[in-house]
Design a protein around this motif. Structure first.
Motif, PDB file in Angstrom:
ATOM      1  N   GLY A   1      -3.262  -6.532   9.568  1.00 39.25           N
ATOM      2  CA  GLY A   1      -2.260  -5.967  10.170  1.00 39.25           C
ATOM      3  C   GLY A   1      -1.660  -5.182   8.890  1.00 39.25           C
ATOM      4  O   GLY A   1      -1.780  -5.247   7.802  1.00 39.25           O
ATOM      5  N   GLN A   2      -0.797  -4.334   9.375  1.00 38.04           N
ATOM      6  CA  GLN A   2       0.272  -3.610   8.461  1.00 38.04           C
ATOM      7  C   GLN A   2       1.655  -3.887   8.954  1.00 38.04           C
ATOM      8  O   GLN A   2       2.043  -3.919  10.152  1.00 38.04           O
ATOM      9  N   PHE A   3       2.675  -3.788   7.720  1.00 34.71           N
ATOM     10  CA  PHE A   3       4.123  -4.236   8.171  1.00 34.71           C
ATOM     11  C   PHE A   3       4.840  -3.276   7.314  1.00 34.71           C
ATOM     12  O   PHE A   3       4.730  -3.242   6.042  1.00 34.71           O
TER      13      PHE A   3
ATOM     14  N   GLY B   1      -1.095  -1.625  -8.237  1.00 36.14           N
ATOM     15  CA  GLY B   1      -2.051  -0.731  -8.842  1.00 36.14           C
ATOM     16  C   GLY B   1      -1.858   0.728  -8.369  1.00 36.14           C
ATOM     17  O   GLY B   1      -0.801   0.866  -7.604  1.00 36.14           O
ATOM     18  N   PRO B   2      -2.822   1.550  -8.628  1.00 42.36           N
ATOM     19  CA  PRO B   2      -2.734   2.750  -8.267  1.00 42.36           C
ATOM     20  C   PRO B   2      -2.563   3.334  -6.858  1.00 42.36           C
ATOM     21  O   PRO B   2      -2.151   4.136  -6.390  1.00 42.36           O
ATOM     22  N   GLY B   3      -3.031   2.171  -5.946  1.00 42.31           N
ATOM     23  CA  GLY B   3      -2.849   2.416  -4.391  1.00 42.31           C
ATOM     24  C   GLY B   3      -1.521   2.614  -4.038  1.00 42.31           C
ATOM     25  O   GLY B   3      -1.241   3.130  -2.938  1.00 42.31           O
ATOM     26  N   THR B   4      -0.554   2.049  -4.800  1.00 37.48           N
ATOM     27  CA  THR B   4       0.847   2.182  -4.338  1.00 37.48           C
ATOM     28  C   THR B   4       1.431   3.456  -4.708  1.00 37.48           C
ATOM     29  O   THR B   4       1.172   3.884  -5.846  1.00 37.48           O
ATOM     30  N   HIS B   5       2.152   4.079  -4.002  1.00 36.91           N
ATOM     31  CA  HIS B   5       2.996   5.345  -4.308  1.00 36.91           C
ATOM     32  C   HIS B   5       4.346   5.187  -3.807  1.00 36.91           C
ATOM     33  O   HIS B   5       4.500   4.623  -3.038  1.00 36.91           O
ATOM     34  N   SER B   6       5.083   6.058  -4.494  1.00 33.67           N
ATOM     35  CA  SER B   6       6.305   6.484  -4.194  1.00 33.67           C
ATOM     36  C   SER B   6       6.568   7.777  -3.366  1.00 33.67           C
ATOM     37  O   SER B   6       6.012   8.779  -3.679  1.00 33.67           O
ATOM     38  N   ILE B   7       7.228   7.803  -2.538  1.00 36.19           N
ATOM     39  CA  ILE B   7       7.515   8.981  -1.478  1.00 36.19           C
ATOM     40  C   ILE B   7       8.901   9.088  -1.473  1.00 36.19           C
ATOM     41  O   ILE B   7       9.640   8.345  -1.030  1.00 36.19           O
ATOM     42  N   ALA B   8       9.550  10.105  -1.815  1.00 34.15           N
ATOM     43  CA  ALA B   8      10.751  10.775  -1.857  1.00 34.15           C
ATOM     44  C   ALA B   8      11.425  10.885  -0.405  1.00 34.15           C
ATOM     45  O   ALA B   8      10.559  11.276   0.518  1.00 34.15           O
ATOM     46  N   GLY B   9      12.628  10.413  -0.383  1.00 31.60           N
ATOM     47  CA  GLY B   9      13.359  10.746   1.012  1.00 31.60           C
ATOM     48  C   GLY B   9      13.245   9.499   2.104  1.00 31.60           C
ATOM     49  O   GLY B   9      13.457   9.950   3.252  1.00 31.60           O
TER      50      GLY B   9
ATOM     51  N   SER C   1      11.654   1.169   1.259  1.00 30.74           N
ATOM     52  CA  SER C   1      10.828   0.576   2.277  1.00 30.74           C
ATOM     53  C   SER C   1       9.285   0.299   1.544  1.00 30.74           C
ATOM     54  O   SER C   1       9.098   0.923   0.575  1.00 30.74           O
ATOM     55  N   LEU C   2       8.698  -0.774   2.078  1.00 27.23           N
ATOM     56  CA  LEU C   2       7.631  -1.109   1.390  1.00 27.23           C
ATOM     57  C   LEU C   2       6.455  -1.334   2.691  1.00 27.23           C
ATOM     58  O   LEU C   2       6.805  -1.702   3.686  1.00 27.23           O
ATOM     59  N   ARG C   3       5.121  -0.631   2.474  1.00 30.21           N
ATOM     60  CA  ARG C   3       4.219  -1.124   3.550  1.00 30.21           C
ATOM     61  C   ARG C   3       3.117  -2.000   3.171  1.00 30.21           C
ATOM     62  O   ARG C   3       2.653  -1.829   2.087  1.00 30.21           O
ATOM     63  N   PHE C   4       3.067  -3.346   3.747  1.00 26.11           N
ATOM     64  CA  PHE C   4       2.093  -4.080   3.456  1.00 26.11           C
ATOM     65  C   PHE C   4       0.967  -3.993   4.386  1.00 26.11           C
ATOM     66  O   PHE C   4       1.211  -3.848   5.316  1.00 26.11           O
ATOM     67  N   LYS C   5      -0.118  -4.271   3.790  1.00 30.14           N
ATOM     68  CA  LYS C   5      -1.415  -4.551   4.180  1.00 30.14           C
ATOM     69  C   LYS C   5      -1.852  -5.650   4.269  1.00 30.14           C
ATOM     70  O   LYS C   5      -1.857  -6.415   3.069  1.00 30.14           O
TER      71      LYS C   5
ATOM     72  N   ILE D   1       0.726  -1.263   0.064  1.00 34.25           N
ATOM     73  CA  ILE D   1      -0.080  -0.167   0.108  1.00 34.25           C
ATOM     74  C   ILE D   1       0.894   1.240   0.039  1.00 34.25           C
ATOM     75  O   ILE D   1       0.430   2.344  -0.238  1.00 34.25           O
ATOM     76  N   GLU D   2       2.204   1.087   0.306  1.00 32.91           N
ATOM     77  CA  GLU D   2       2.992   2.233   0.199  1.00 32.91           C
ATOM     78  C   GLU D   2       4.473   1.781  -0.156  1.00 32.91           C
ATOM     79  O   GLU D   2       4.895   0.865   0.237  1.00 32.91           O
ATOM     80  N   LEU D   3       4.933   2.319  -1.276  1.00 37.32           N
ATOM     81  CA  LEU D   3       6.222   2.088  -1.654  1.00 37.32           C
ATOM     82  C   LEU D   3       7.258   3.377  -1.885  1.00 37.32           C
ATOM     83  O   LEU D   3       6.735   4.065  -2.501  1.00 37.32           O
TER      84      LEU D   3
END
Length: 151
Positions: free
Chosen positions: A112-114, A142-150, A93-97, A87-89
Motif C-alpha cells: 500500500g501507500q500512505f 535515495g534518488p527516488g525521493t523528491h521534493s515538491i514545493a507548495g 508530507s511524506l508518501r510511503f510505499k 517515495i515522495e518527500l
C-alpha cells in the motif's frame, strides 16, 4: 534492519499473534495497517527520530490517506517483514510505499501507500518537516525521493 532479497532498503520484522487473527487463524485486514504503522515508526527510529521526542518539539505525523491491496493472507505465527520506503518527500508530507512479506517463503501479502502529514502537536495544523528529518529521509531512501514545493 536492512532487508535482503529485493524486499527494500528497510524492513521491520514482526510476528502474527493470536490477537491479530480471526477465528480461522487469518490476519484480520485492518491489522496490516497496524503492522505498517509500526514499520513507519521504526523507520523514523532507525533514522534517529523518536516520535515521543518529536511530539515534545510540537511535531506529529498523522495519516492523511491510505491505500492497501491484499494479495495472500498471513496466518497465526507467520514471521513478517514490513517495509517502509519514502517515495515522495514534500514540504509538509511524506508518501510511503509499504509492503508486508511472509519471511519464510518471501511471499508478498499486502502492499500500500500512505500519505503522512506533518502537523503541529498543539493545533494539528500543517507544518514544514524539519530539515534534519528531510535530509535523513532523502539520504536513506535515495534518488527516488523528491521534493515538491507548495505542499
Amino acid at each position: 534492519m536492512r532487508a535482503q532479497n529485493g524486499v527494500g532498503s528497510f524492513a521491520h520484522r514482526c510476528r502474527v499473534y493470536y490477537e491479530d487473527t480471526d477465528a480461522g487463524g487469518v490476519v484480520y485486514y485492518v491489522n496490516y495497517l497496524k503492522f505498517m504503522e509500526r514499520a513507519r515508526t521504526e523507520r523514523l527510529r532507525e533514522l534517529g527520530f523518536v516520535q515521543s521526542v518529536l511530539a515534545r518539539e510540537n511535531l506529529l505525523f498523522v495519516v492523511h490517506s491510505s491505500e492497501a491491496s491484499y494479495r495472500v493472507p498471513a496466518r497465526l505465527d507467520d514471521e513478517l517483514l514490513v517495509t517502509a520506503q519514502v517515495i515522495e518527500l514534500n514540504r509538509a508530507s511524506l508518501r510511503f510505499k509499504q509492503q508486508v512479506w511472509r519471511e519464510a517463503d518471501m511471499t508478498l501479502l499486502c502492499e500500500g501507500q500512505f500519505l503522512v502529514a506533518c502537523v503541529r502537536a498543539d493545533t494539528f495544523k500543517p507544518r514544514a518537516i524539519p530539515e534534519a528529518l528531510r535530509a535523513a529521509f532523502a539520504a536513506a531512501d535515495g534518488p527516488g525521493t523528491h521534493s515538491i514545493a507548495g505542499d
